[in-house]
Write a protein that holds these residues in place. Structure first.
Motif, mmCIF file in Angstrom:
data_model
loop_
_atom_site.group_PDB
_atom_site.id
_atom_site.type_symbol
_atom_site.label_atom_id
_atom_site.label_comp_id
_atom_site.label_asym_id
_atom_site.label_seq_id
_atom_site.Cartn_x
_atom_site.Cartn_y
_atom_site.Cartn_z
ATOM 1 N N TRP A 118 0.980 -1.152 -0.173
ATOM 2 C CA TRP A 118 0.050 0.004 0.110
ATOM 3 C C TRP A 118 0.838 1.199 -0.137
ATOM 4 C CZ3 TRP A 118 -4.271 2.165 -1.213
ATOM 5 C CH2 TRP A 118 -4.714 3.426 -0.466
ATOM 6 N N LYS A 119 1.006 1.974 -1.089
ATOM 7 C CA LYS A 119 1.684 3.174 -1.322
ATOM 8 C C LYS A 119 0.816 4.123 -1.772
ATOM 9 C CE LYS A 119 5.922 0.729 -2.293
ATOM 10 N NZ LYS A 119 7.158 0.610 -3.181
ATOM 11 N N PRO A 120 0.265 4.822 -0.872
ATOM 12 C CA PRO A 120 -0.980 5.787 -1.190
ATOM 13 C C PRO A 120 -0.464 7.407 -1.828
ATOM 14 C CG PRO A 120 -0.798 5.726 1.065
ATOM 15 C CD PRO A 120 0.061 4.920 0.821
ATOM 16 N N PHE A 121 0.684 7.635 -1.506
ATOM 17 C CA PHE A 121 1.447 8.869 -2.060
ATOM 18 C C PHE A 121 1.743 8.645 -3.625
ATOM 19 C CE2 PHE A 121 1.421 11.498 2.077
ATOM 20 C CZ PHE A 121 0.123 11.293 2.219
ATOM 21 N N GLU A 122 1.762 7.201 -3.896
ATOM 22 C CA GLU A 122 2.416 7.016 -5.144
ATOM 23 C C GLU A 122 1.427 6.823 -6.136
ATOM 24 O OE1 GLU A 122 5.774 6.698 -5.882
ATOM 25 O OE2 GLU A 122 6.535 7.017 -3.781
ATOM 26 N N PRO A 123 1.672 7.098 -7.526
ATOM 27 C CA PRO A 123 0.462 7.160 -8.623
ATOM 28 C C PRO A 123 -0.230 5.602 -8.375
ATOM 29 C CG PRO A 123 2.510 8.216 -9.259
ATOM 30 C CD PRO A 123 2.776 7.550 -8.039
ATOM 31 N N VAL A 124 -1.506 5.833 -8.884
ATOM 32 C CA VAL A 124 -2.022 4.316 -8.661
ATOM 33 C C VAL A 124 -1.828 3.521 -9.931
ATOM 34 C CG1 VAL A 124 -4.423 3.336 -8.481
ATOM 35 C CG2 VAL A 124 -4.007 5.838 -7.741
ATOM 36 N N MET A 125 -1.320 2.434 -9.987
ATOM 37 C CA MET A 125 -1.068 1.562 -11.121
ATOM 38 C C MET A 125 -2.150 0.533 -10.759
ATOM 39 S SD MET A 125 1.661 2.800 -12.545
ATOM 40 C CE MET A 125 2.314 1.841 -13.695
#
Length: 892
Positions: A149-156
């Motif tokens: 879960w990397k919420p501050f990274e762009p959604v892939m």
């Protein structure tokens, strides 16, 4: 209690001295990275050297020297940055996991998994622990391979997982759920019955139960696509927009104006237009990203379109009379929470303790809203904005600067540090570009809009006609009074003050007549100029001359009105009237002087700025850009939670490090991408969810699954949900045939909720102004309601048993059921029809027996009246009992 508490604080300080507590953000990151493999409480010694004996413990990571592991983490940050790779703490931990920072022969990861310090060569696992580490490493590798879960990274878009056969997959989202469920060794409940699904869909999508006719039509339709067609039918209904408008109003903190008496202290009158905009937007399936842009910058997107500008009620709602900083603080906090799932407000006083958001980021975010002001524009057909109007925002101070408040204290403004409008760099979205927006005339010169001028002209004509009649009457009275002086008799002299008063009033009405004539001429000239693409100079000069004459005549009218009122004023109060007369004479002199100045031919300056900063539009575009990592994730999480009763990410407004990691992060990201690629269509997302196998599961429990997953984190069944407050009230009225389906309009008196029958959405909702019936069932709080509470309290049963609403509804429902069944229907038929209508299923044999016994007992006790038979009363009593059945207020 206090002495004992002090002792414990001393003990804790000794056992865990301040130097042992780690930086909260780093502590949280390490705990998340290791997850269930974390063997000890994270403290400073993981990365820092112990404090030297006799020195004061330091809580600042900058001042505290690093050990070998900490030094390596610092060094690898630069190496990763130089290579263009992510260099956050989690990435750095992964990069050096297999290294041996302290040179004790044991890798950093092994030390972390065994609970020893990887930066201290004296701290290492014993032989027995080392022997067990191979299995721990294998387990951690499996854990580490999970979708992170990397919420501050762009959604892939994640790959849809492959699953073992045997479970129904109707939508790709089912595969994500089944995959996680199978990993936990859980089996799903079967699909719910058609009866249950029918009621579930109706209450979920439109907030109303199906009627007997709708129920019969669906249950008799055996076509393979009957369920999907029902979904389409409900999503196309205006009732869907009203139902889901209330959900979004929770998130966006809708509130009608609040204040003491008639005083407006929070929000603004007429903000109901924003509520109607939400309903309209949902009904037409306006793209969610467009909705967000209009709420933040509708006045910059479509400055002449009042229907769009209604959306800025989102910002108007935050208005606070007594302190502008409170207003802007609320705006920053809830813009960030509602659209970005970020607790930006945590950085108002200091750098965020968990997320990489600086205090300067907070004030730079506030700078987007710094020029903001609220106004109420006239709406066509009504000049009085107290009665109706359009509450909206606009940029008032185009050069407004934002300064940091030291420690968040508004009395300590750091004017050496202006904060330009910027977004936090830690949220890896698109670049930000701000361009000023030139506004068309009607957007800023509101007093010269065509509909306003036309209304001014019409009003001036009416006023002139009224004054003509007054003028004749005043002159008649003045002449009559003058003639009275010519009559013989001593008392004639006593009439002199009366005669003077009437004479003054006659002179005053002449002034009013002249002012009204000139006002009409000015209004007609202004309207004529407004209709011309390029007015001639002579017309502009005439308008300016007429405007000056109008100002002069209005000043003279005011002076004469005050002089006339002087003679009618009691002697004790005449001093204040004299003061007002002196001010009026000053205004008259200014108007006389203005009349003598040369004409310029310049039009009247507009009331509001002719441009807007474009700051909010730039922010809105940044938030809704598909490269922004948060907007779609946040929206999808809210929608999922309202369909299933539980969110994928538990902290609805905090996707940062201090929030809860989603139970299904891959599913959340897949849905977010699907949502954006569908054109941000809310209706498509609803349909995707409610046509899935996961949504259709039965809600009955399973003891083995409950033991493994009591919170249903892996969606092995559908969780039953208590109806929301509005659905309870609206369902009562709907089943009784009393619900008024009129849409829109000003808010209704919240005190009239039991005696009037519009949908609950339309009643006043503000601090201290809420319908008591709804509050009993956990109505949303206007202050903040990203997720509603759900309580079970006695007041709810009392409301459904004793309120006039429930009493009237039960009688009406019973009458409708009898009308549907026919007057000769048996008690058995009535009981079953009541169960189907109120509970959504047939009565069991035991329930039939109990209910028929109840009807018999009630008939013995009841007495007929002129209009109600014993049978009617007993059946109404049974309906009232069923309204208090737990299944009536439960969505299964």
């Amino acid at each position: 209690m206090l002495p004992r508490l002090s002792v414990w604080l001393v003990v804790l300080a000794c056992v865990f001295p301040p130097a042992l507590f780690a930086n909260p953000a780093n502590k949280k990151t390490l705990e998340t990275w290791l997850g269930p493999f974390m063997k000890r409480t994270v403290d400073c010694r993981f990365c820092h050297l112990p404090d030297a004996p006799g020195t004061k413990p330091s809580l600042d990571d900058v001042d505290k020297p690093h050990n070998a592991f900490g030094q390596r983490l610092v060094k690898i940050r630069k190496e990763l940055a130089k290579a263009g790779k992510p260099n956050d703490l989690e990435s750095r931990l992964t990069a050096i996991a297999q290294e041996d920072s302290d040179g004790d022969g044991i890798s950093n990861l092994k030390e972390l998994l065994s609970g020893t310090y990887p930066g201290d060569a004296e701290s290492k696992p014993d032989t027995a622990t080392l022997a067990k580490l191979d299995q721990a490493l294998a387990d951690f590798a499996k854990y580490d391979a999970r979708y992170r879960w990397k919420p501050f990274e762009p959604v892939m878009r994640p790959m849809v997982p492959a699953v073992s056969p045997g479970e129904s997959i109707r939508q790709p989202l089912d595969a994500f759920i089944i995959h996680e469920r199978q990993q936990q060794g859980l089996s799903a409940r079967p699909e719910a019955s058609r009866e249950v699904l029918l009621r579930r869909l109706y209450l979920d999508l439109i907030g109303l139960p199906p009627t007997a006719e709708e129920r019969a039509a669906y249950l008799s339709d055996n076509s393979p696509d009957s369920y999907e067609r029902l979904v389409d039918h409900l999503l196309a209904s205006p009732r869907y927009a009203e139902r889901w408008a209330r959900h979004w109003m929770d998130i966006w903190r809708y509130s009608d104006w609040a204040g003491y008496g008639a005083e407006v202290r929070e929000s603004q009158p007429h903000i109901w237009r924003w509520r109607d905009w939400i309903v309209d937007s949902l009904h037409e399936d306006k793209a969610y990203d467009q909705m967000v842009r209009e709420m933040l910058a509708g006045d910059e997107i479509a400055p002449e379109d009042d229907k769009t500008i209604r959306a800025t009620g989102f910002l108007v709602r935050n208005w606070f009379r007594f302190n502008r900083n409170v207003w802007l603080d609320n705006t920053v906090e809830h813009t960030a929470k509602a659209f970005l799932g970020t607790t930006m407000n945590c950085a108002r006083c200091h750098d965020h303790m968990y997320d990489p958001i600086k205090q300067t980021d907070y004030y730079s975010f506030r700078a987007f809203f710094e020029p903001l002001q609220v106004r109420i524009d006239r709406v066509p057909g009504l000049a009085d904005t107290n009665k109706d109007g359009l509450a909206r925002v606009y940029d008032a101070d185009l050069d407004a600067k934002t300064f940091l408040f030291t420690r968040g204290n508004e009395a300590l403004v750091d004017k050496d540090q202006p904060c330009p409008p910027q977004v936090p760099a830690s949220i890896k979205g698109p670049s930000l570009g701000i361009d000023a927006v030139k506004l068309p005339r009607d957007a800023h010169d509101v007093e010269h809009r065509q509909h306003v001028l036309e209304e001014v002209v019409n009003q001036a004509r009416k006023q002139l006609e009224q004054i003509k009649q007054q003028r004749l009457e005043k002159h008649r009275v003045a002449i009559t009074a003058m003639l009275s002086l010519q009559r013989p008799g001593v008392g004639a002299w006593a009439n002199i003050p009366v005669v003077l008063t009437h004479d003054l009033e006659a002179v005053t009405v002449e002034a009013e007549f002249a002012a009204s004539q000139t006002g009409l001429a000015l209004a007609e000239l202004s309207l004529s100029i407004r209709r011309q693409a390029k007015p001639e100079e002579s017309t502009l000069l005439l308008a300016e001359s007429t405007r000056r004459q109008s100002t002069l005549l209005e000043a003279r009218k005011s002076q004469l009105q005050l002089q006339a009122s002087y003679w009618r004023t009691p002697a004790k109060k005449q001093a204040s009237v004299l003061e007002a007369i002196n001010k009026a004479e000053g205004s008259l002199k200014q108007a006389e002087a203005a009349l003598l100045r040369p004409l310029t031919g310049q039009p009247v300056a507009a009331k509001y700025p002719a441009s807007s900063t474009g700051r909010r539009l730039a922010l809105a575009k940044w938030i809704t850009d598909t490269r922004n990592p948060l907007a779609a994730r946040v929206a999808v999480n809210h929608i999922w939670m309202r369909h299933f009763g539980q969110p994928l990410a538990g902290t609805m407004f905090d996707f940062g490090k201090n929030g809860q990691v989603p139970t299904q992060p891959a599913l959340l990201d897949w849905l977010a991408v699907e949502f954006m690629e569908s054109g941000w269509s809310l209706k498509k997302l609803h349909k995707l969810i409610v046509t899935s196998s996961t949504y259709r599961l039965d809600s009955t429990p399973n003891s083995e699954a409950i033991a493994r997953d009591p919170d249903n984190k892996y969606y092995w069944r559908r969780l039953p949900q208590r109806m929301q407050a509005e659905a309870v009230r609206d369902s009562l009225l709907h089943l009784a045939g009393k619900l008024d389906l009129k849409q829109g309009g000003p808010e209704l008196d919240h005190e009239a909720g039991l005696s009037t029958y519009r949908r609950s959405l339309y009643y006043r909702h503000a601090n201290e102004k809420q319908m008591t019936f709804l509050v009993s069932f956990d109505a949303p709080t206007p202050t903040e309601c990203y997720r509603r509470d759900c309580s079970v309290v006695p007041q709810q049963a009392l409301a459904l048993a004793n309120s006039s609403l429930a009493q009237e509804a039960s009688a009406a429902i019973a009458s409708r059921l009898v009308a549907q069944l026919g007057p000769q229907a048996s008690a058995s038929a009535f009981v079953d029809a009541a169960f189907q209508s109120l509970i959504g299923r047939h009565a069991t044999d035991e329930e039939q027996k109990l209910c028929q016994s109840f009807l018999t007992e009630q008939e013995k006790r009841s007495q007929a009246t002129a209009s109600v038979t014993v049978t009617q009363k007993s059946r109404a009593s049974l309906v009232l009992v069923l309204l208090n059945h737990h299944e009536f207020v439960t969505v299964r």
